[in-house]
Design a protein around this motif. Sequence first.
Motif, PDB file in Angstrom:
ATOM      1  N   ASN A 134      -4.532  15.467   6.120  1.00 37.35           N
ATOM      2  CA  ASN A 134      -5.816  16.117   5.859  1.00 37.35           C
ATOM      3  C   ASN A 134      -6.853  15.191   5.585  1.00 37.35           C
ATOM      4  O   ASN A 134      -8.007  15.097   6.074  1.00 37.35           O
ATOM      5  N   ALA A 135      -6.319  14.271   4.500  1.00 33.13           N
ATOM      6  CA  ALA A 135      -7.549  13.166   4.115  1.00 33.13           C
ATOM      7  C   ALA A 135      -7.706  12.373   5.434  1.00 33.13           C
ATOM      8  O   ALA A 135      -9.111  12.006   5.472  1.00 33.13           O
ATOM      9  N   ALA A 136      -7.016  11.963   5.970  1.00 31.36           N
ATOM     10  CA  ALA A 136      -7.291  11.069   7.176  1.00 31.36           C
ATOM     11  C   ALA A 136      -8.281  11.829   8.123  1.00 31.36           C
ATOM     12  O   ALA A 136      -9.317  11.191   8.642  1.00 31.36           O
ATOM     13  N   GLY A 137      -8.162  13.184   8.315  1.00 26.03           N
ATOM     14  CA  GLY A 137      -8.915  13.778   9.274  1.00 26.03           C
ATOM     15  C   GLY A 137     -10.235  14.028   8.575  1.00 26.03           C
ATOM     16  O   GLY A 137     -11.377  13.708   9.387  1.00 26.03           O
ATOM     17  N   MET A 138     -10.497  14.342   7.327  1.00 27.06           N
ATOM     18  CA  MET A 138     -11.674  14.199   6.514  1.00 27.06           C
ATOM     19  C   MET A 138     -12.479  12.918   6.692  1.00 27.06           C
ATOM     20  O   MET A 138     -13.589  12.785   6.896  1.00 27.06           O
ATOM     21  N   GLY A 139     -11.588  11.836   6.431  1.00 33.64           N
ATOM     22  CA  GLY A 139     -12.178  10.490   6.515  1.00 33.64           C
ATOM     23  C   GLY A 139     -12.876  10.311   7.968  1.00 33.64           C
ATOM     24  O   GLY A 139     -13.900   9.838   8.236  1.00 33.64           O
ATOM     25  N   LEU A 140     -11.885  10.607   8.978  1.00 31.03           N
ATOM     26  CA  LEU A 140     -12.533  10.302  10.262  1.00 31.03           C
ATOM     27  C   LEU A 140     -13.542  10.972  10.416  1.00 31.03           C
ATOM     28  O   LEU A 140     -14.815  10.404  10.877  1.00 31.03           O
ATOM     29  N   GLY A 141     -13.773  12.393   9.985  1.00 31.44           N
ATOM     30  CA  GLY A 141     -14.971  13.135  10.161  1.00 31.44           C
ATOM     31  C   GLY A 141     -16.090  12.587   9.581  1.00 31.44           C
ATOM     32  O   GLY A 141     -17.214  12.535  10.044  1.00 31.44           O
ATOM     33  N   PHE A 142     -15.948  11.942   8.175  1.00 31.00           N
ATOM     34  CA  PHE A 142     -16.799  11.312   7.563  1.00 31.00           C
ATOM     35  C   PHE A 142     -17.475  10.058   8.235  1.00 31.00           C
ATOM     36  O   PHE A 142     -18.588   9.933   8.568  1.00 31.00           O
ATOM     37  N   THR A 143     -16.411   9.393   8.679  1.00 26.73           N
ATOM     38  CA  THR A 143     -16.775   7.938   9.469  1.00 26.73           C
ATOM     39  C   THR A 143     -17.785   8.450  10.811  1.00 26.73           C
ATOM     40  O   THR A 143     -18.729   8.008  11.160  1.00 26.73           O
ATOM     41  N   ILE A 144     -17.200   9.728  11.398  1.00 22.69           N
ATOM     42  CA  ILE A 144     -18.066   9.962  12.758  1.00 22.69           C
ATOM     43  C   ILE A 144     -19.420  10.339  12.426  1.00 22.69           C
ATOM     44  O   ILE A 144     -20.456  10.149  13.107  1.00 22.69           O
ATOM     45  N   GLY A 145     -19.576  10.814  11.478  1.00 18.29           N
ATOM     46  CA  GLY A 145     -20.729  11.632  10.731  1.00 18.29           C
ATOM     47  C   GLY A 145     -21.785  10.498  10.502  1.00 18.29           C
ATOM     48  O   GLY A 145     -22.801  10.288  10.726  1.00 18.29           O
ATOM     49  N   LEU A 146     -21.198   9.348   9.630  1.00 25.53           N
ATOM     50  CA  LEU A 146     -22.152   8.347   9.270  1.00 25.53           C
ATOM     51  C   LEU A 146     -22.318   7.334  10.403  1.00 25.53           C
ATOM     52  O   LEU A 146     -23.475   6.974  10.650  1.00 25.53           O
ATOM     53  N   PHE A 147     -21.464   7.441  11.444  1.00 24.91           N
ATOM     54  CA  PHE A 147     -21.541   6.424  12.618  1.00 24.91           C
ATOM     55  C   PHE A 147     -22.729   7.063  13.585  1.00 24.91           C
ATOM     56  O   PHE A 147     -23.465   6.414  13.880  1.00 24.91           O
ATOM     57  N   ALA A 148     -22.699   8.718  13.541  1.00 23.85           N
ATOM     58  CA  ALA A 148     -23.744   9.194  14.318  1.00 23.85           C
ATOM     59  C   ALA A 148     -25.205   8.913  13.921  1.00 23.85           C
ATOM     60  O   ALA A 148     -26.107   8.702  14.643  1.00 23.85           O
ATOM     61  N   LEU A 149     -24.970   8.867  12.534  1.00 21.74           N
ATOM     62  CA  LEU A 149     -26.547   8.423  11.650  1.00 21.74           C
ATOM     63  C   LEU A 149     -27.047   6.983  11.881  1.00 21.74           C
ATOM     64  O   LEU A 149     -28.092   6.710  12.358  1.00 21.74           O
ATOM     65  N   GLY A 150     -25.936   6.245  11.801  1.00 20.57           N
ATOM     66  CA  GLY A 150     -26.207   4.811  11.634  1.00 20.57           C
ATOM     67  C   GLY A 150     -26.501   4.165  13.036  1.00 20.57           C
ATOM     68  O   GLY A 150     -27.551   3.294  13.283  1.00 20.57           O
ATOM     69  N   SER A 151     -25.861   4.664  14.175  1.00 21.38           N
ATOM     70  CA  SER A 151     -26.212   4.174  15.320  1.00 21.38           C
ATOM     71  C   SER A 151     -27.413   4.549  16.004  1.00 21.38           C
ATOM     72  O   SER A 151     -28.262   3.919  16.356  1.00 21.38           O
ATOM     73  N   VAL A 152     -27.903   5.675  15.718  1.00 21.95           N
ATOM     74  CA  VAL A 152     -29.256   6.263  16.231  1.00 21.95           C
ATOM     75  C   VAL A 152     -30.327   5.612  15.361  1.00 21.95           C
ATOM     76  O   VAL A 152     -31.277   5.160  15.821  1.00 21.95           O
ATOM     77  N   ARG A 153     -29.978   5.394  14.153  1.00 22.77           N
ATOM     78  CA  ARG A 153     -31.070   4.664  13.327  1.00 22.77           C
ATOM     79  C   ARG A 153     -31.196   3.396  13.621  1.00 22.77           C
ATOM     80  O   ARG A 153     -32.147   2.810  13.751  1.00 22.77           O
ATOM     81  N   GLU A 154     -30.097   2.793  14.117  1.00 21.71           N
ATOM     82  CA  GLU A 154     -30.181   1.304  14.245  1.00 21.71           C
ATOM     83  C   GLU A 154     -31.029   1.062  15.611  1.00 21.71           C
ATOM     84  O   GLU A 154     -31.765   0.205  15.881  1.00 21.71           O
ATOM     85  N   ILE A 155     -30.415   1.993  16.644  1.00 24.28           N
ATOM     86  CA  ILE A 155     -31.153   1.968  18.186  1.00 24.28           C
ATOM     87  C   ILE A 155     -32.414   2.108  18.133  1.00 24.28           C
ATOM     88  O   ILE A 155     -33.346   1.415  18.597  1.00 24.28           O
ATOM     89  N   PHE A 156     -33.040   3.106  17.250  1.00 23.39           N
ATOM     90  CA  PHE A 156     -34.421   3.157  17.173  1.00 23.39           C
ATOM     91  C   PHE A 156     -35.197   2.352  16.112  1.00 23.39           C
ATOM     92  O   PHE A 156     -36.173   1.788  16.582  1.00 23.39           O
ATOM     93  N   GLY A 157     -34.608   2.125  15.218  1.00 26.08           N
ATOM     94  CA  GLY A 157     -35.361   1.251  14.099  1.00 26.08           C
ATOM     95  C   GLY A 157     -35.155  -0.288  14.371  1.00 26.08           C
ATOM     96  O   GLY A 157     -35.961  -1.000  13.629  1.00 26.08           O
ATOM     97  N   ALA A 158     -34.161  -0.484  14.924  1.00 21.85           N
ATOM     98  CA  ALA A 158     -34.244  -2.097  15.261  1.00 21.85           C
ATOM     99  C   ALA A 158     -33.873  -2.531  16.572  1.00 21.85           C
ATOM    100  O   ALA A 158     -34.055  -3.662  17.083  1.00 21.85           O
ATOM    101  N   GLY A 159     -33.859  -1.491  17.646  1.00 22.00           N
ATOM    102  CA  GLY A 159     -33.865  -1.692  19.154  1.00 22.00           C
ATOM    103  C   GLY A 159     -32.281  -2.506  19.439  1.00 22.00           C
ATOM    104  O   GLY A 159     -32.343  -3.226  20.167  1.00 22.00           O
ATOM    105  N   ALA A 160     -31.365  -2.122  18.647  1.00 25.01           N
ATOM    106  CA  ALA A 160     -30.062  -2.736  18.652  1.00 25.01           C
ATOM    107  C   ALA A 160     -29.066  -1.970  18.183  1.00 25.01           C
ATOM    108  O   ALA A 160     -29.172  -0.856  17.630  1.00 25.01           O
TER     109      ALA A 160
END
Lengths: 212, 229
Positions: A134-160
């Motif tokens: 259960n914890a692994a699932g939650m952790g993966l969910g959190f990681t996916i969530g953070l990655f979804a935010l981080g990748s979009v912000r880096e693509i637009f904010g830094a063009g990379a």
Amino acid sequence: MSQPTAKTWDEFMEGVWRQNPVFVMVLGMCPALAVTVSAINALSMGVATTFVLICSCALVSMTRRFTPKEVRIAVYIVIIATFVTAVDYAIQAISLALYDALGAFIQLIVVNCIILGRAEAHAAKNPPLPAMINAAGMGLGFTIGLFALGSVREIFGAGALFGVPLFGEGFQPWVVMVLPPGGFFVLGCWLLLFAAIERRKQRKLVEVTENV
Amino acid sequence: MSAEVTMVPQTTPTAAMIRTLGLISAICGLIIVGAYQSTYDAVQENKRIAVERAVFKVIPSAKSIVEYWALSDGQIEKVGAGGTAQAGAIKFFAGYDEPGKLVGLAAEGAAKGYSDYVRILFAYDPSAATVTGFGVVSARETPGIGDKITVDKAFLANFPLEAKLSDDGMVLAHEIRTVKHGSKTNPWEIDAISGATITSRAVGKGINDTAQTLLPRIAPHLEKLKEKS
């Protein structure tokens, strides 16, 4: 014998999708908004949190039988703080640049409500293996969530993405994306998307039942 | 639900609580010590590499570096050569080329920037008495605005920057100052980046604060520093 596997898979997917900590429960927003300025930061933060989540849930679950309920919160906090300290050292050993980028948010994993919530709501009532899944699932969910935010912000904010330039010299970075308001903005867009998907699903469900 | 209400409130004996907390603390203590011990070498190595990389970046021609303390009584001593740092001592780095000739000195400077202290490492060329460049150690300036100090070509053109000592050798002849964009007239002034004046000023102040105390202390020992010892 297929039933336990199905249940296990269900437990795992619970955190990844239906109860996704970022997009559904909107938990752990402090690191989710603060460190997601780049994909690699977001990913490392997610991995660090997942590690703490799995280890502390395992230990909480193992000690659940002889933990008096009066001192359970103290026990959880000590356990979580221990693994956060271990992660803190590990990140320093892996990369100081990453350590500086994540800053105080590594230590703040201690008070991340996802972990305390998992310990209290799940690990304290279940044997170690299901608790860890259960914890692994939650952790993966959190990681996916953070990655979804981080990748979009880096693509637009830094063009990379992961530090690799995507658009060439002519690209003018959308700086607001790597500033705090950008975090709220991107999170809002993702929540909107998830809400839309959810609503569509429900409408379909209503249609189906009406037709029947 | 109803079962809980009718239940006689049970209190856990204190001994059980102490036992549990003691056991948990012992386990956690072991885990922390284990993590600390197993990562200690790697962390120290990383820190050393980070410092060295920063120094090599500001003194590109250096092949090896030696760390020194400039003590408040005017003496210098090697870092780690016995004893701990005294109060008021300033750390600096001497960079040497392959045959062991001094190619530059580097030291840290810090000043309040826009959102936090801007800590920089600047390189000093003793033969020309100039600050040849700087690198950022840590800064949390606004991305896209304040962090331009390391990439803005016009700003980097401020270096080499004059940093001569006054005739009595006690202070700098001219205070290193950051001036408004476009108003630089003297070789010891830094032309600020338009729009990032506060961060530019922090760079100037950081260099000036350290240079004012460090350079007079180093000056009498330059001969000794010239060759790698």
